[in-house]
Design a protein around this motif. Structure first.
Motif, PDB file in Angstrom:
ATOM      1  N   PRO A 135      45.384  67.161  36.716  1.00  0.00           N
ATOM      2  CA  PRO A 135      46.366  66.075  36.848  1.00  0.00           C
ATOM      3  C   PRO A 135      47.780  66.577  37.157  1.00  0.00           C
ATOM      4  O   PRO A 135      48.219  67.586  36.607  1.00  0.00           O
ATOM      5  CB  PRO A 135      46.330  65.400  35.477  1.00  0.00           C
ATOM      6  N   GLY A 136      48.451  65.850  38.040  1.00  0.00           N
ATOM      7  CA  GLY A 136      49.861  66.146  38.327  1.00  0.00           C
ATOM      8  C   GLY A 136      50.069  67.294  39.286  1.00  0.00           C
ATOM      9  O   GLY A 136      51.070  68.000  39.182  1.00  0.00           O
ATOM     10  N   SER A 137      49.167  67.468  40.258  1.00  0.00           N
ATOM     11  CA  SER A 137      49.272  68.646  41.147  1.00  0.00           C
ATOM     12  C   SER A 137      49.699  68.287  42.572  1.00  0.00           C
ATOM     13  O   SER A 137      49.270  68.941  43.520  1.00  0.00           O
ATOM     14  CB  SER A 137      47.930  69.383  41.187  1.00  0.00           C
ATOM     15  N   ASP A 186      46.897  54.568  39.266  1.00  0.00           N
ATOM     16  CA  ASP A 186      48.232  54.472  39.846  1.00  0.00           C
ATOM     17  C   ASP A 186      48.868  55.846  39.966  1.00  0.00           C
ATOM     18  O   ASP A 186      50.050  56.016  39.681  1.00  0.00           O
ATOM     19  CB  ASP A 186      49.113  53.574  38.962  1.00  0.00           C
ATOM     20  N   GLY A 187      48.099  56.812  40.351  1.00  0.00           N
ATOM     21  CA  GLY A 187      48.632  58.173  40.491  1.00  0.00           C
ATOM     22  C   GLY A 187      49.376  58.336  41.799  1.00  0.00           C
ATOM     23  O   GLY A 187      49.054  57.701  42.795  1.00  0.00           O
ATOM     24  N   CYS A 188      50.382  59.224  41.785  1.00  0.00           N
ATOM     25  CA  CYS A 188      51.134  59.452  43.020  1.00  0.00           C
ATOM     26  C   CYS A 188      50.515  60.587  43.835  1.00  0.00           C
ATOM     27  O   CYS A 188      51.009  60.938  44.882  1.00  0.00           O
ATOM     28  CB  CYS A 188      52.608  59.703  42.731  1.00  0.00           C
ATOM     29  N   TRP A 189      49.439  61.177  43.322  1.00  0.00           N
ATOM     30  CA  TRP A 189      48.627  62.106  44.089  1.00  0.00           C
ATOM     31  C   TRP A 189      47.201  61.983  43.548  1.00  0.00           C
ATOM     32  O   TRP A 189      47.002  61.624  42.384  1.00  0.00           O
ATOM     33  CB  TRP A 189      49.151  63.552  43.988  1.00  0.00           C
ATOM     34  N   GLY A 191      43.753  62.402  41.867  1.00  0.00           N
ATOM     35  CA  GLY A 191      43.289  63.147  40.693  1.00  0.00           C
ATOM     36  C   GLY A 191      44.254  63.140  39.532  1.00  0.00           C
ATOM     37  O   GLY A 191      44.012  63.841  38.550  1.00  0.00           O
ATOM     38  N   CYS A 192      45.350  62.369  39.604  1.00  0.00           N
ATOM     39  CA  CYS A 192      46.215  62.334  38.424  1.00  0.00           C
ATOM     40  C   CYS A 192      45.794  61.193  37.513  1.00  0.00           C
ATOM     41  O   CYS A 192      46.152  60.031  37.728  1.00  0.00           O
ATOM     42  CB  CYS A 192      47.698  62.207  38.766  1.00  0.00           C
ATOM     43  N   THR A 193      45.046  61.547  36.487  1.00  0.00           N
ATOM     44  CA  THR A 193      44.540  60.560  35.524  1.00  0.00           C
ATOM     45  C   THR A 193      45.671  59.900  34.751  1.00  0.00           C
ATOM     46  O   THR A 193      45.508  58.819  34.204  1.00  0.00           O
ATOM     47  CB  THR A 193      43.626  61.266  34.496  1.00  0.00           C
ATOM     48  N   MET A 194      46.798  60.574  34.678  1.00  0.00           N
ATOM     49  CA  MET A 194      47.937  60.021  33.942  1.00  0.00           C
ATOM     50  C   MET A 194      48.387  58.701  34.576  1.00  0.00           C
ATOM     51  O   MET A 194      48.816  57.792  33.872  1.00  0.00           O
ATOM     52  CB  MET A 194      49.079  61.039  33.980  1.00  0.00           C
ATOM     53  N   ALA A 195      48.305  58.637  35.891  1.00  0.00           N
ATOM     54  CA  ALA A 195      48.475  57.385  36.629  1.00  0.00           C
ATOM     55  C   ALA A 195      49.676  56.571  36.164  1.00  0.00           C
ATOM     56  O   ALA A 195      49.571  55.382  35.874  1.00  0.00           O
ATOM     57  CB  ALA A 195      47.185  56.563  36.493  1.00  0.00           C
ATOM     58  N   CYS A 196      50.825  57.206  36.141  1.00  0.00           N
ATOM     59  CA  CYS A 196      51.995  56.531  35.556  1.00  0.00           C
ATOM     60  C   CYS A 196      52.867  55.848  36.610  1.00  0.00           C
ATOM     61  O   CYS A 196      53.901  55.281  36.279  1.00  0.00           O
ATOM     62  CB  CYS A 196      52.827  57.527  34.759  1.00  0.00           C
ATOM     63  N   SER A 197      52.455  55.923  37.899  1.00  0.00           N
ATOM     64  CA  SER A 197      53.310  55.368  38.958  1.00  0.00           C
ATOM     65  C   SER A 197      53.032  53.874  39.120  1.00  0.00           C
ATOM     66  O   SER A 197      52.244  53.458  39.964  1.00  0.00           O
ATOM     67  CB  SER A 197      53.042  56.093  40.276  1.00  0.00           C
ATOM     68  N   LYS A 198      53.685  53.109  38.308  1.00  0.00           N
ATOM     69  CA  LYS A 198      53.415  51.658  38.266  1.00  0.00           C
ATOM     70  C   LYS A 198      54.172  50.919  39.374  1.00  0.00           C
ATOM     71  O   LYS A 198      55.181  51.409  39.887  1.00  0.00           O
ATOM     72  CB  LYS A 198      53.849  51.105  36.898  1.00  0.00           C
ATOM     73  N   LEU A 226      53.904  71.236  40.613  1.00  0.00           N
ATOM     74  CA  LEU A 226      53.281  70.450  39.538  1.00  0.00           C
ATOM     75  C   LEU A 226      54.244  69.417  38.962  1.00  0.00           C
ATOM     76  O   LEU A 226      55.461  69.601  39.000  1.00  0.00           O
ATOM     77  CB  LEU A 226      52.863  71.379  38.397  1.00  0.00           C
ATOM     78  N   CYS A 227      53.655  68.384  38.390  1.00  0.00           N
ATOM     79  CA  CYS A 227      54.411  67.378  37.643  1.00  0.00           C
ATOM     80  C   CYS A 227      54.503  67.838  36.196  1.00  0.00           C
ATOM     81  O   CYS A 227      53.535  68.333  35.631  1.00  0.00           O
ATOM     82  CB  CYS A 227      53.677  66.048  37.731  1.00  0.00           C
ATOM     83  N   LYS A 228      55.655  67.603  35.591  1.00  0.00           N
ATOM     84  CA  LYS A 228      55.847  68.031  34.199  1.00  0.00           C
ATOM     85  C   LYS A 228      55.121  67.124  33.193  1.00  0.00           C
ATOM     86  O   LYS A 228      54.749  67.556  32.110  1.00  0.00           O
ATOM     87  CB  LYS A 228      57.364  68.061  33.940  1.00  0.00           C
ATOM     88  N   LEU A 229      54.926  65.872  33.565  1.00  0.00           N
ATOM     89  CA  LEU A 229      54.469  64.894  32.564  1.00  0.00           C
ATOM     90  C   LEU A 229      53.143  65.258  31.869  1.00  0.00           C
ATOM     91  O   LEU A 229      53.032  65.119  30.660  1.00  0.00           O
ATOM     92  CB  LEU A 229      54.403  63.493  33.173  1.00  0.00           C
ATOM     93  N   PRO A 230      52.122  65.746  32.604  1.00  0.00           N
ATOM     94  CA  PRO A 230      50.878  66.067  31.887  1.00  0.00           C
ATOM     95  C   PRO A 230      50.985  67.273  30.945  1.00  0.00           C
ATOM     96  O   PRO A 230      50.041  67.584  30.236  1.00  0.00           O
ATOM     97  CB  PRO A 230      49.883  66.362  33.027  1.00  0.00           C
TER      98      PRO A 230
HETATM   99  S1  SF4 Z   1      51.986  61.978  35.806  1.00  0.00           S
HETATM  100 FE1  SF4 Z   1      52.770  60.264  36.995  1.00  0.00          FE
HETATM  101  S2  SF4 Z   1      54.489  61.124  38.215  1.00  0.00           S
HETATM  102 FE2  SF4 Z   1      53.228  62.841  37.451  1.00  0.00          FE
HETATM  103  S3  SF4 Z   1      51.795  63.235  39.112  1.00  0.00           S
HETATM  104 FE3  SF4 Z   1      50.786  61.844  37.688  1.00  0.00          FE
HETATM  105  S4  SF4 Z   1      51.185  59.792  38.498  1.00  0.00           S
HETATM  106 FE4  SF4 Z   1      52.621  61.206  39.504  1.00  0.00          FE
END
Ligand code: SF4
Lengths: 66, 777
Positions: free
Chosen positions: B115-117, B350-353, B355-362, B571-575
């Protein structure tokens, strides 16, 4: 009668649980680790664990954000 | 399917549809430069070449990525700094012809198993700051740039007319062509170009396109952001993420770039050709499960994105309200996350790439616009994220729909929401004090809570013909401070103390008054007050875990290095820490999330085939971090004076602020300054503010001393040549430059500690030139 929460002196309340203490301290952030006298309290026990007098409590907030 | 979620096949955004004559748009294009390249394979995360485009000389070429470059700079932001070092001069300013705009990827960028790559890192010499600014961003462009064959694209020079750059990974061709008829505003331009450059007229083809755009606001202010698109196959909308900070979009438009389009033929989860794909899959699967099972009990990012932070910050007195005067506000619950959850379209992922399970891009789809050129149209608003919502509280906009409108127009005009919101909040405070007024503000009543005035200000910013106020105001807080002082409008000290900028960059959205470490997290930074270096407020102010200067300095060493690492890799920091493993609490250092740190070690090793440890990760960052600071010095900045922060971020500037937290500050004066309680009670507020003012500024200086010492810098904040050599740098040019700067400081008497140390207190080292004794050279 007092306890220390994150290094600050706080009044001790008899029979107060970890959950109630978090509420009293307004620690609403979900990602916290609680230790009583250096011993970890599992998240699942917050409602049953009673805070003893003179306890040293660490409520470690994870960083999160940004 | 989650409760309340809309089935994808039934879903329609309800957005206003646009029709364009694409043949006409295409027909008006004229090719300015072309370059054919041989498509190559990515090897262990690297394309092993970068792309150079000069818009003035029309030269396009490939540059080889050497093993030495990987070893010293890793990738991503590190590569960007190396390219800038080779490409610009110390005198280069944002609008200099030789300034470069760089978009980089990183060896882990483009993987879909972890996630977040999918992050890109953008760099340029910033219009706000005259030094390099870096900003990371999601969307598909970074991965597509790499899959098209390049670890980075470096753009120098300025075009004569508006151009589009097309990086066609399908054909192996780079084209620069004029584009006179396309829209300028990002939401429309993205849609146009996604349709125009898709190989076929279907969603699958459109998904293989990513577009970078700015907008009219980016052209007309210093707050220009870059919008990176990602085609959402469910919504059938070309959505956008923003590289917001530092005026990247302003440089983009100054170069007359209308858009950059990247196109790929195809890609899979292993297009990076990792050394050990199975390992990446197993590490990634573990995190996917963790997010799926635990997020709803932790930050709930999959449902509400980063908006969950609004209520947290309000509760902890950290939410910036009315230009950071207050950290909470009675009306704040009107903009808590449930209010946005009601509006978010509930389609996941709602991932911005991928495979991002965090899917925080609402998103909020079908949002009806209330003002400006798109009034009454329905649009998709990407976000709002926490920072944008907190701009609302900072401006006194306590209505979620107003914040959505602000978000939409900032994005489509190519304006960084943070700089725009923080600046307007400052102008509003100046308006309240009469330092600004309706006449001085181009007839706008720019007072807290005036939504109409905020939107009118933004619309005027997007126009070419502007009044003096709009022109100056669009250059940011630092320019406005100078303008107010030049006109002798108001007390200069009050103006300086209230304007929330450092290094020329506007603050992001956290109140730091009660956390000295976070004041350092904003001030003792490379690019300025953005929270992506360190976010230490809880650790410092709430956990009370780093009470001494030494401990704060250690945190201000480790966390910036750690966060820098994400930018080196794409990478994204959030995960990393917005989700934590179930047993994280049982670990020695839960705030570092040790299991995730280990994941990153394994991930990078599995991608590159290296054999690094967690200490090596920090070392990778330390090299890049010190190099960037050295470049700041090279460009005439990077000294203690440049790390100064406005007093509003250290303590209460005005009586109303002091009185709103009177007990807290009175107690502090008693405890820290040793004044008796009854005496404090008798003192007037102005005097108490003054006492705190001196105390807290000295605390900040002492923090800077400790941090510079920990980082191996001089007491004036310069990385020493000895430190650079320890990090493996032997480049004579940079080492000599640093030594010269230190010698010049010496002549001026600046190699001394900044804090006033009383009896019993000690500076970090008795010898301020401690590094000269290092033996390891
Ligand atoms: S955590 Fe959110 S901002 Fe980061 S890559 Fe995943 S969807 Fe995008």
């Amino acid at each position: 009668m007092s306890i220390k929460v994150n290094g600050k002196q706080v009044i001790w309340i008899e029979n107060e649980t970890v959950k109630q203490l978090l509420k009293r301290m307004k620690y609403t952030f979900p990602l916290v680790v609680v230790k009583i006298n250096d011993k970890l309290v599992p998240r699942s026990s917050y409602t049953e664990t009673i805070i003893p007098d003179k306890a040293k409590i660490a409520v470690i907030h994870m960083i999160s954000g940004g | 399917m989650v409760e309340g979620q809309i089935p994808i096949e039934e879903y329609k955004t309800g957005n206003t549809k646009h029709k364009w004559d694409f043949n006409k748009l295409n027909f008006a294009h004229r090719i300015v430069a072309e370059y054919d390249y041989k498509k190559g394979e990515i090897n262990k995360g690297y394309a092993n070449r970068t792309l150079y485009i000069n818009l003035e000389s029309r030269e396009i070429k490939e540059k080889k990525v050497t093993e030495d470059m990987k070893k010293k700079f890793t990738g991503g932001r590190g590569f960007g700094l190396k390219l800038l070092w080779d490409g610009i001069k110390p005198s280069t300013r944002w609008d200099s012809n030789e300034n470069e705009l760089i978009i980089t990827t990183g060896p882990l960028c483009g993987a879909t198993q972890y996630p977040g790559s999918g992050k890109s890192i953008c760099l340029t010499v910033s219009p706000l700051k005259d030094i390099i600014c870096d900003s990371n961003v999601g969307g598909f462009f970074g991965p597509y740039l790499k899959f098209a064959g390049f670890d980075a694209v470096e753009i120098q020079g300025k075009a004569k007319h508006d151009v589009i750059i097309i990086i066609d990974g399908e054909k192996g061709k780079i084209t620069v062509e004029t584009a006179p008829l396309e829209e300028t505003d990002s939401h429309l331009l993205n849609e146009q170009l996604t349709h125009m450059y898709a190989s076929e007229d279907n969603d699958k083809s459109r998904q293989k396109i990513s577009v970078v755009t700015a907008g009219k606001g980016a052209k007309n202010s210093y707050w220009g952001c870059l919008n990176f698109s990602f085609y959402d196959i469910r919504r059938k909308v070309s959505r956008m993420k923003q590289a917001g900070r530092g005026g990247l979009g302003t440089v983009f438009r100054d170069k007359k770039i209308k858009a950059i389009v990247a196109k790929v033929e195809s890609f899979t989860g292993i297009s990076n050709n990792p050394a050990n794909p199975n390992k990446i899959a197993s590490v990634g699967t573990k995190l996917h499960r963790e997010i799926r099972d635990l997020d709803r009990y932790q930050c709930n990012m999959r449902a509400v994105g980063t908006s969950h932070l609004v209520e947290v910050m309000d509760e902890y007195d950290l939410l910036p309200c009315e230009n950071y005067r207050f950290g909470s506000f009675p009306k704040a619950s009107k903009i808590y996350s449930p209010k946005f959850y009601e509006r978010f379209t509930k389609i996941i992922p709602d991932g911005c790439w991928h495979g991002c399970t965090m899917a925080c891009s609402k998103t909020v789809d079908g949002f009806k616009v209330k003002t400006g050129p798109y009034k009454d149209q329905k649009v998709t608003v990407d976000g709002p994220e926490y920072e944008t919502i907190a701009c609302g509280s900072n401006m006194g906009l306590w209505n979620p729909d107003w914040i959505l409108e602000f978000n939409f127009y900032c994005d489509t005009y190519g304006l960084d929401t943070i700089s725009t919101g923080t600046s307007i909040a400052f102008y509003m405070e100046m308006y309240e004090y009469g330092i600004l007024n309706k006449k001085r503000c181009d007839n706008l009543e720019l007072c807290f809570g005036n939504f109409d005035a905020v939107m009118e200000f933004i619309h005027r910013l997007a126009k070419d013909n502007k009044s003096e106020f709009i022109t100056v105001a669009g250059k940011g807080i630092r320019c406005v401070k100078d303008w107010l002082k030049k006109n002798s409008w108001g007390d200069p000290l009050l103006i300086d103390d209230c304007g929330m900028e450092s290094k020329g960059l506007e603050y992001s959205e956290y109140v730091t008054k009660e956390s000295l470490a976070m004041q350092g997290g904003y001030g003792l930074t490379l690019k300025g007050p953005q929270h992506d270096e360190a976010w230490l407020i809880f650790m410092d102010m709430v956990n009370n875990a780093i009470p001494t200067f030494k401990e704060k300095a250690e945190a201000l060493h480790y966390y910036p290095m750690w966060r820098t690492w994400f930018g080196l890799n794409g990478l994204c920091k959030l995960p990393w820490n917005d989700i934590e493993p179930a047993n994280n609490a049982e670990t020695e250092e839960p705030t570092k999330v040790p299991e995730h740190v280990q994941n990153y070690v394994e991930y990078q090793n599995a991608m590159t085939g290296w054999n690094i440890t967690k200490d090596d990760l920090i070392m990778q960052s330390e090299r890049c971090y010190n190099w960037q600071r050295a470049m700041n010095v090279w460009m005439g900045r990077g000294r203690r004076k440049d790390d100064w922060i406005p007093y509003r971020s250290m303590g209460p500037v005005t009586e109303v602020e002091y009185l709103s937290r009177k007990d807290r500050y009175n107690k502090l004066i008693v405890e820290k300054l040793g004044i008796k309680e009854d005496e404090v009670e008798k003192m007037d507020t102005i005097n108490k503010i003054k006492l705190l003012y001196d105390y807290r500024q000295d605390q900040y200086q002492k923090l800077a001393d400790a941090v510079y010492f920990r980082r191996g810098w001089t007491p004036n904040g310069i990385p020493t040549p000895q430190k650079m050599k320890k990090l493996g740098f032997t480049d004579k040019k940079i080492l000599d430059m640093l030594q010269k700067a230190i010698d010049e400081d010496d002549i001026k008497g600046l190699n001394v500690w900044g804090g006033k140390y009383k009896k019993g207190e000690k500076p970090p080292s008795i010898d301020p030139k401690y590094w000269e004794k290092w033996k390891t050279l």
